[in-house]
Design a protein around this motif. Structure first.
Motif, PDB file in Angstrom:
ATOM      1  N   GLN A  81       0.822  -1.207   0.000  1.00  0.00           N
ATOM      2  CA  GLN A  81       0.000   0.000   0.000  1.00  0.00           C
ATOM      3  C   GLN A  81       0.860   1.263   0.000  1.00  0.00           C
ATOM      4  O   GLN A  81       0.529   2.253  -0.663  1.00  0.00           O
ATOM      5  CB  GLN A  81      -0.938  -0.007   1.207  1.00  0.00           C
ATOM      6  CG  GLN A  81      -1.991  -1.097   1.165  1.00  0.00           C
ATOM      7  CD  GLN A  81      -2.869  -0.982  -0.075  1.00  0.00           C
ATOM      8  OE1 GLN A  81      -3.355   0.098  -0.422  1.00  0.00           O
ATOM      9  NE2 GLN A  81      -3.072  -2.102  -0.765  1.00  0.00           N
ATOM     10  N   GLN A  82       1.963   1.239   0.717  1.00  0.00           N
ATOM     11  CA  GLN A  82       2.861   2.390   0.726  1.00  0.00           C
ATOM     12  C   GLN A  82       3.467   2.634  -0.656  1.00  0.00           C
ATOM     13  O   GLN A  82       3.654   3.782  -1.066  1.00  0.00           O
ATOM     14  CB  GLN A  82       3.957   2.186   1.771  1.00  0.00           C
ATOM     15  CG  GLN A  82       3.455   2.306   3.196  1.00  0.00           C
ATOM     16  CD  GLN A  82       4.542   2.033   4.217  1.00  0.00           C
ATOM     17  OE1 GLN A  82       5.496   1.310   3.951  1.00  0.00           O
ATOM     18  NE2 GLN A  82       4.393   2.611   5.405  1.00  0.00           N
ATOM     19  N   SER A  83       3.771   1.554  -1.374  1.00  0.00           N
ATOM     20  CA  SER A  83       4.335   1.686  -2.718  1.00  0.00           C
ATOM     21  C   SER A  83       3.363   2.383  -3.654  1.00  0.00           C
ATOM     22  O   SER A  83       3.764   3.187  -4.504  1.00  0.00           O
ATOM     23  CB  SER A  83       4.698   0.304  -3.280  1.00  0.00           C
ATOM     24  OG  SER A  83       5.689  -0.320  -2.495  1.00  0.00           O
ATOM     25  N   ILE A  84       2.073   2.077  -3.507  1.00  0.00           N
ATOM     26  CA  ILE A  84       1.042   2.718  -4.325  1.00  0.00           C
ATOM     27  C   ILE A  84       0.929   4.201  -3.980  1.00  0.00           C
ATOM     28  O   ILE A  84       0.883   5.065  -4.862  1.00  0.00           O
ATOM     29  CB  ILE A  84      -0.310   2.014  -4.129  1.00  0.00           C
ATOM     30  CG1 ILE A  84      -0.248   0.575  -4.678  1.00  0.00           C
ATOM     31  CG2 ILE A  84      -1.444   2.799  -4.787  1.00  0.00           C
ATOM     32  CD1 ILE A  84      -1.429  -0.279  -4.290  1.00  0.00           C
ATOM     33  N   LEU A  85       0.891   4.496  -2.682  1.00  0.00           N
ATOM     34  CA  LEU A  85       0.647   5.865  -2.236  1.00  0.00           C
ATOM     35  C   LEU A  85       1.851   6.777  -2.422  1.00  0.00           C
ATOM     36  O   LEU A  85       1.690   7.999  -2.568  1.00  0.00           O
ATOM     37  CB  LEU A  85       0.215   5.869  -0.773  1.00  0.00           C
ATOM     38  CG  LEU A  85      -1.167   5.250  -0.499  1.00  0.00           C
ATOM     39  CD1 LEU A  85      -1.412   5.119   0.996  1.00  0.00           C
ATOM     40  CD2 LEU A  85      -2.265   6.088  -1.146  1.00  0.00           C
ATOM     41  N   ARG A  86       3.052   6.205  -2.433  1.00  0.00           N
ATOM     42  CA  ARG A  86       4.248   7.039  -2.466  1.00  0.00           C
ATOM     43  C   ARG A  86       4.388   7.829  -3.763  1.00  0.00           C
ATOM     44  O   ARG A  86       5.072   8.859  -3.798  1.00  0.00           O
ATOM     45  CB  ARG A  86       5.501   6.182  -2.249  1.00  0.00           C
ATOM     46  CG  ARG A  86       6.744   7.040  -1.982  1.00  0.00           C
ATOM     47  CD  ARG A  86       7.925   6.209  -1.554  1.00  0.00           C
ATOM     48  NE  ARG A  86       9.044   7.063  -1.235  1.00  0.00           N
ATOM     49  CZ  ARG A  86       9.943   7.482  -2.140  1.00  0.00           C
ATOM     50  NH1 ARG A  86       9.841   7.114  -3.395  1.00  0.00           N
ATOM     51  NH2 ARG A  86      10.942   8.270  -1.769  1.00  0.00           N
ATOM     52  N   VAL A  87       3.732   7.389  -4.828  1.00  0.00           N
ATOM     53  CA  VAL A  87       3.853   8.104  -6.108  1.00  0.00           C
ATOM     54  C   VAL A  87       2.684   9.056  -6.347  1.00  0.00           C
ATOM     55  O   VAL A  87       2.556   9.619  -7.442  1.00  0.00           O
ATOM     56  CB  VAL A  87       3.964   7.105  -7.285  1.00  0.00           C
ATOM     57  CG1 VAL A  87       5.226   6.282  -7.157  1.00  0.00           C
ATOM     58  CG2 VAL A  87       2.733   6.190  -7.356  1.00  0.00           C
ATOM     59  N   THR A  88       1.843   9.273  -5.332  1.00  0.00           N
ATOM     60  CA  THR A  88       0.693  10.163  -5.502  1.00  0.00           C
ATOM     61  C   THR A  88       1.069  11.613  -5.200  1.00  0.00           C
ATOM     62  O   THR A  88       2.039  11.892  -4.476  1.00  0.00           O
ATOM     63  CB  THR A  88      -0.467   9.749  -4.581  1.00  0.00           C
ATOM     64  OG1 THR A  88      -0.056   9.878  -3.210  1.00  0.00           O
ATOM     65  CG2 THR A  88      -0.890   8.312  -4.844  1.00  0.00           C
ATOM     66  N   ASP A  89       0.255  12.528  -5.718  1.00  0.00           N
ATOM     67  CA  ASP A  89       0.430  13.950  -5.406  1.00  0.00           C
ATOM     68  C   ASP A  89       0.177  14.199  -3.921  1.00  0.00           C
ATOM     69  O   ASP A  89       0.814  15.076  -3.315  1.00  0.00           O
ATOM     70  CB  ASP A  89      -0.540  14.794  -6.238  1.00  0.00           C
ATOM     71  CG  ASP A  89      -0.210  14.774  -7.722  1.00  0.00           C
ATOM     72  OD1 ASP A  89       0.921  14.393  -8.078  1.00  0.00           O
ATOM     73  OD2 ASP A  89      -1.093  15.142  -8.521  1.00  0.00           O
ATOM     74  N   ASP A  90      -0.768  13.453  -3.340  1.00  0.00           N
ATOM     75  CA  ASP A  90      -1.083  13.651  -1.929  1.00  0.00           C
ATOM     76  C   ASP A  90       0.110  13.334  -1.035  1.00  0.00           C
ATOM     77  O   ASP A  90       0.331  14.010  -0.016  1.00  0.00           O
ATOM     78  CB  ASP A  90      -2.272  12.773  -1.514  1.00  0.00           C
ATOM     79  CG  ASP A  90      -3.609  13.399  -1.877  1.00  0.00           C
ATOM     80  OD1 ASP A  90      -3.619  14.538  -2.384  1.00  0.00           O
ATOM     81  OD2 ASP A  90      -4.646  12.744  -1.643  1.00  0.00           O
ATOM     82  N   TYR A  91       0.891  12.317  -1.394  1.00  0.00           N
ATOM     83  CA  TYR A  91       2.081  11.999  -0.598  1.00  0.00           C
ATOM     84  C   TYR A  91       3.095  13.142  -0.660  1.00  0.00           C
ATOM     85  O   TYR A  91       3.625  13.571   0.370  1.00  0.00           O
ATOM     86  CB  TYR A  91       2.719  10.700  -1.086  1.00  0.00           C
ATOM     87  CG  TYR A  91       4.034  10.386  -0.399  1.00  0.00           C
ATOM     88  CD1 TYR A  91       4.058   9.836   0.874  1.00  0.00           C
ATOM     89  CD2 TYR A  91       5.251  10.662  -1.016  1.00  0.00           C
ATOM     90  CE1 TYR A  91       5.258   9.562   1.514  1.00  0.00           C
ATOM     91  CE2 TYR A  91       6.463  10.392  -0.395  1.00  0.00           C
ATOM     92  CZ  TYR A  91       6.457   9.842   0.873  1.00  0.00           C
ATOM     93  OH  TYR A  91       7.639   9.588   1.511  1.00  0.00           O
ATOM     94  N   ALA A  92       3.344  13.644  -1.843  1.00  0.00           N
ATOM     95  CA  ALA A  92       4.286  14.760  -1.987  1.00  0.00           C
ATOM     96  C   ALA A  92       3.823  15.965  -1.174  1.00  0.00           C
ATOM     97  O   ALA A  92       4.620  16.625  -0.493  1.00  0.00           O
ATOM     98  CB  ALA A  92       4.441  15.130  -3.458  1.00  0.00           C
TER      99      ALA A  92
END
Length: 261
Positions: free
Chosen positions: A233-244
């Motif tokens: 799940q972290q791998s999916i979220l890490r490339v999102t704009d929300d993570y940045a």
């Protein structure tokens, strides 16, 4: 016996069957692959030390651990998700250790720092301690096995409250919830943690080890399985704009302006 593991972990036996393990990576004691590896190496060595029957885990400075550094290029995620995967491999080793651990917690135990605190059997906290699983504020998924260890400790409902709000829990609330076992003034924190460790160490060591094994069950295996899910799940979220945006917002001490993408 006194020894060091890398630049961040030191071990000393106090002569009464208790080892003092200290994390020394000020000012934040950020969780890193090397730090957790060295800590796991220390616990492994103490498992083989006949004179050690209980461990106090402490940290220098104002914070027990402010979590993993996800923002800088030198942090655990600086080279991508590979560093986080390596971190979780080492974290599982902490849960596989056989000797009871009492954590002495001052200041922040946040994110992966909270995960580190929950690897211990017991926690003694000072009045300035704060506990948070603030991953959603970063636009990230909880890690370090917290999705199995936190509900196991305080119940699913309270764990969900911490995960979905990211709120900080004060030590009095943590004590009421069972996240913390004792409170002690900052100046007496180590004495209180040592006293609890010695209370464990004065008992029959084979009986303590067997009882602990029964109670913890397959916790290390459960953490290994859960960190695999967390990592996905972290791998999916890490490339999102929300993570940045989340990482930037936390560093700037403001609420994130999230867009859901």
């Amino acid at each position: 016996m006194k020894s060091s593991y890398g630049d961040t972990v030191s071990v000393a036996l106090d002569g009464r069957h208790v080892a003092i393990v200290v994390i020394d990576a000020p000012p934040h004691n950020f969780v890193s692959v090397d730090m957790v590896r060295h800590l796991a190496d220390a616990l492994d060595a103490l498992d083989g030390e006949n004179d050690c029957r209980a461990i106090v885990l402490a940290a220098t400075g104002k914070a027990f651990s402010a979590g993993a550094d996800l923002a800088s290029t030198t942090g655990v995620a600086g080279s991508g998700m590979g560093g986080i995967g390596s971190l979780y491999e080492q974290a599982v080793r902490l849960f596989a250790a056989r000797t009871p651990v009492v954590a002495a917690i001052q200041g922040a135990a946040v994110g992966a720092g909270l995960g580190l605190a929950l690897a211990a059997d017991f926690r003694v906290a000072s009045p300035d301690a704060r506990f948070a699983a603030n991953f959603v504020k970063l636009g990230f998924h909880p890690g370090f096995g917290l999705t199995v260890t936190l509900p196991r400790l305080i119940g699913a409902q309270r764990a969900e409250l911490m995960f979905l709000t990211g709120r900080r829990i004060k030590p009095e609330q943590a004590l009421a919830w069972g996240m913390v076992d004792e409170l002690a003034p900052r100046e007496a924190l180590m004495d209180a943690a040592r006293a609890l460790a010695r209370e464990i160490a004065e008992n029959a060591p084979l009986a303590v080890t067997a009882t602990r094994k029964t109670l913890r069950g397959e916790l290390a295996a459960a953490v290994r399985a859960q960190t695999a899910i967390e990592f996905e799940q972290q791998s999916i979220l890490r490339v999102t704009d929300d993570y940045a945006e989340g990482v930037k917002a936390v560093n700037e001490r403001r609420t994130g302006n999230f867009a859901g993408r």
